[in-house]
Design a protein around this motif. Sequence first.
Motif, short mmCIF file in Angstrom:
data_model
loop_
_atom_site.label_atom_id
_atom_site.label_comp_id
_atom_site.label_asym_id
_atom_site.label_seq_id
_atom_site.Cartn_x
_atom_site.Cartn_y
_atom_site.Cartn_z
N TYR A 19 50.29 44.49 48.80
CA TYR A 19 50.86 44.47 47.44
C TYR A 19 50.35 43.22 46.73
CZ TYR A 19 53.84 47.91 49.65
OH TYR A 19 54.30 49.00 50.35
N ASP A 20 49.16 43.36 46.15
CA ASP A 20 48.52 42.17 45.57
C ASP A 20 48.15 42.36 44.09
OD1 ASP A 20 46.43 43.96 45.73
OD2 ASP A 20 45.42 42.94 47.40
N GLY A 21 48.56 43.49 43.51
CA GLY A 21 48.22 43.75 42.12
C GLY A 21 46.86 44.39 41.95
N LEU A 22 46.09 44.47 43.04
CA LEU A 22 44.77 45.08 42.98
C LEU A 22 44.78 46.41 43.72
CD1 LEU A 22 41.83 44.61 42.02
CD2 LEU A 22 41.36 43.63 44.27
N ARG A 23 45.19 46.34 44.99
CA ARG A 23 45.25 47.58 45.78
C ARG A 23 46.54 48.36 45.49
NH1 ARG A 23 44.29 44.83 51.49
NH2 ARG A 23 45.45 43.20 50.39
N TYR A 24 47.66 47.65 45.55
CA TYR A 24 48.97 48.27 45.30
C TYR A 24 49.83 47.32 44.48
CZ TYR A 24 47.77 51.41 49.19
OH TYR A 24 47.15 52.31 50.01
N GLY A 25 50.79 47.89 43.78
CA GLY A 25 51.79 47.07 43.10
C GLY A 25 51.39 46.69 41.68
N GLN A 26 52.38 46.18 40.96
CA GLN A 26 52.18 45.80 39.56
C GLN A 26 51.28 44.57 39.47
OE1 GLN A 26 54.96 46.23 36.67
NE2 GLN A 26 56.49 47.36 37.82
N ARG A 27 50.45 44.57 38.44
CA ARG A 27 49.50 43.47 38.26
C ARG A 27 49.99 42.53 37.16
NH1 ARG A 27 43.37 45.17 37.42
NH2 ARG A 27 43.91 46.09 39.43
N VAL A 28 49.94 41.23 37.44
CA VAL A 28 50.23 40.20 36.43
C VAL A 28 48.99 39.33 36.32
CG1 VAL A 28 51.71 38.28 35.77
CG2 VAL A 28 52.69 40.23 37.00
N MET A 29 48.37 39.35 35.14
CA MET A 29 47.09 38.64 35.00
C MET A 29 46.89 38.22 33.55
SD MET A 29 43.37 40.07 36.20
CE MET A 29 41.98 38.96 36.44
N ASP A 30 46.53 36.98 33.35
CA ASP A 30 46.20 36.49 32.01
C ASP A 30 44.69 36.41 31.86
OD1 ASP A 30 48.90 36.07 31.25
OD2 ASP A 30 48.94 34.23 32.44
N GLU A 31 44.25 36.40 30.62
CA GLU A 31 42.81 36.33 30.35
C GLU A 31 42.23 35.05 30.95
OE1 GLU A 31 39.87 36.53 26.48
OE2 GLU A 31 41.94 37.16 26.25
N GLY A 32 41.13 35.21 31.65
CA GLY A 32 40.47 34.05 32.25
C GLY A 32 40.94 33.74 33.66
N ASP A 33 41.96 34.47 34.15
CA ASP A 33 42.47 34.24 35.51
C ASP A 33 41.44 34.64 36.56
OD1 ASP A 33 44.88 33.21 34.79
OD2 ASP A 33 46.06 35.01 35.20
N SER A 34 41.38 33.87 37.63
CA SER A 34 40.55 34.25 38.77
C SER A 34 41.30 35.30 39.60
CB SER A 34 40.28 33.03 39.65
OG SER A 34 41.50 32.60 40.26
N LEU A 35 40.62 35.84 40.60
CA LEU A 35 41.24 36.82 41.49
C LEU A 35 42.42 36.20 42.22
CD1 LEU A 35 40.84 39.76 42.48
CD2 LEU A 35 39.52 38.84 44.39
N ASP A 36 42.27 34.94 42.67
CA ASP A 36 43.37 34.24 43.36
C ASP A 36 44.57 34.06 42.42
OD1 ASP A 36 42.06 34.10 45.73
OD2 ASP A 36 41.49 31.98 45.56
N ASP A 37 44.27 33.71 41.15
CA ASP A 37 45.36 33.56 40.18
C ASP A 37 46.14 34.87 40.05
OD1 ASP A 37 44.66 30.94 39.59
OD2 ASP A 37 43.35 31.50 37.91
N MET A 38 45.40 35.98 39.95
CA MET A 38 46.04 37.29 39.80
C MET A 38 46.92 37.61 41.01
SD MET A 38 44.48 41.08 39.81
CE MET A 38 44.57 41.02 41.58
N TYR A 39 46.39 37.36 42.21
CA TYR A 39 47.16 37.60 43.43
C TYR A 39 48.48 36.83 43.39
CZ TYR A 39 43.20 39.71 46.02
OH TYR A 39 42.19 40.52 46.46
N MET A 40 48.37 35.55 43.10
CA MET A 40 49.56 34.67 43.14
C MET A 40 50.58 35.06 42.08
SD MET A 40 48.18 30.87 44.15
CE MET A 40 46.75 30.77 43.10
N LYS A 41 50.11 35.33 40.87
CA LYS A 41 51.04 35.70 39.79
C LYS A 41 51.70 37.05 40.05
CE LYS A 41 48.96 33.03 36.00
NZ LYS A 41 48.18 33.10 34.75
N SER A 42 50.91 38.00 40.53
CA SER A 42 51.44 39.35 40.79
C SER A 42 52.51 39.31 41.88
CB SER A 42 50.32 40.30 41.21
OG SER A 42 49.38 40.46 40.17
#
Length: 492
Positions: free
Chosen positions: A327-350
Motif C-alpha cells: 500500500y504505497d500509492g503506486l501499486r495499491y491504495g490512495q495516492r498523495v502527491m504534490d507537484e515536483g514530489d519524488s517517488l520517495d516523497d509520494m510513498y511517504m505522504k501516501s
Amino acid sequence: MTDLTNLTLADARDGLAKGDYTSVELTEAHIKSMEAHRNLNAFITETPEKAIEMAKASDAKRAKGEAGKMEGLPIAIKDLFCTEGVQTTAASHILEGFKPQYESTVTANLFNNGAVMLGKANLDEFAMGSSNTSSYYGNVINPWKGKDGKDLVPGGSSGGSAAAVAAHLALAATGTDTGGSIRQPASYCGIVGLKPTYGRCSRWGVVAFASSLDQAGPMTKTVRDAAIMLGAMAGHDAKDSTSAPMAVPDFEAALTGDIRGMKIGIPKEYRVDGMPEEINKLWDNGIAMLRDAGAEVVDVTLPHTKYALGTYYIVAPAEASSNLARYDGLRYGQRVMDEGDSLDDMYMKSRAAGFGKEVQRRIMIGTYVLSAGYYDAYYNKALKVRRRIYEDFATAFGTVDTILAPTAPSAAFAIGDNEDDPVKMYLNDVFTVPASLAGLPGLSVPTGLSADGLPLGLQLIGKPFDEETVLRVGGVLESAANFTATPFGQEG
C-alpha cells in the motif's frame, strides 16, 4: 410471529424451511434493526438493496427445492473480506473507495450456500487492535452498557461483527482472528466466536494482516449456529497455499450433548498474577459445569505461555510490515502527491495520510525486528519460541481432549480507557494469543456476567482440525451456563 431478529441462525433456518416466513421478510426485519441502531457504528457499508435482491433470489431457489446450508439467512461480513463490487476498506483510509472485482473464497462459499449479505462490518484498521477504536470510520460501540452508562468497547478487531450479532442487527457475522480478534470481542459482547484451525478456511481474498496467523471464522448467537456457519465457510481452496486439503465434516452433528469420559485440560499458566477474582470464579464455575456433565478435569502445563504475547508482537508486526508494503500509492491504495514530489516523497505522504497511528506503530515495530542486525535477535528467536508453544500444546493434547481457559482478562472496558498505553491494550489478548500462535481452534462461549452485569466468556482450545470436539464441549458448556442475558435487558 416472534420478532425475527431474535431468532438464532438454526431457528431461522428451520422457520424458512417450514415456510413460517420468507428470506425477504427475515432480511427486511434485520435492515430495520440496522437502521434503528446506527448509533453503534457496527457497519462501514450497508447494502440493503443488495440484501433484498439476494433474499428474493434465495426465496426463488427454495421454491425450486434447491436450498443451501445458509439459504436465505441475513449475515454481516467483516470489512476485511473482499466482496465483488462492494467497497472493501479494512477500516483504513488508504483503501477507501476500493471495490474489488472478485469475491473472497469464504464469502463466495457463504453466498453459494445461500447466505444474504446485509453489509460490511466495522473493525480495527487492518484488523490491528482489540478495542475497535482504531477504525478510520469511527469506533464501534458495544450494545452492552456499563453501570455508569459509559459507552464500552466491543473488543477487536472484529468488533463490528460482534456488536451486530449481539444487538440483533444480523443473525451471524464473519470475523477474522489473528491473535484473538474473533474470541475476545465475542466475550465482550456476550456471543459465541469460533477461530477455526489455521488452514480450515481459505484466506484468499481476505485483506492480510499476518499471513501465518490470520484465520476466518463465524461469530454467532449460539454454538449450534457456529457449527452451521463454519460448515458453509470452510473447505479446501487451491488459491490459498495454506488451505488444508481436507473434507469439511458435519460440524452440527458433533453437538451430541454428551461429553462423558472426555478429558478437559486446565492450564495452570493461565492463572496469571493480578487476574480479577471474577474471572477466576467464572473459570472455576466452568470447570464444575464440565465435571458435572461427566468430563474428567486434568491439570496440564503450557510452560512457554508466558512468552506468547511477546512472541506474537514480534511475529505479527513483522508480517504486517511485509504485507502492508504494497500500500504505497503506486501499486495499491490512495495516492498523495504534490507537484515536483519524488517517488520517495509520494510513498511517504501516501502512507502517512493513509494509515492510522496503530497501523503505523505496528509497521515500524515489524520493520525494526526484520532489519539487518535485529532479524536473528528478534524475529528468528520468536519463531523458535512459537514452535515451543506449539509443542507445549501437542504434549498437553497427548493426555486431554480439549483445554478450558478464560477468553479475556476482564469484561469490556469504557471507550478511551487504556488508549494511552499500547502495552496495556495488548494485554487484552493474553489468553487468546497462544492458540493463535499454535494454529489451533478456539471457541469462546458466554458463561457469566461480571459484577457490573457485563458478559464474560470462557474459551475451549482444541487439537488441530478437531473443531468437532471443541463444538461438542462448547455446546455442553453453553447449556450448563444457560446464558440468557442480552444487552437490551431481555431474557431470551
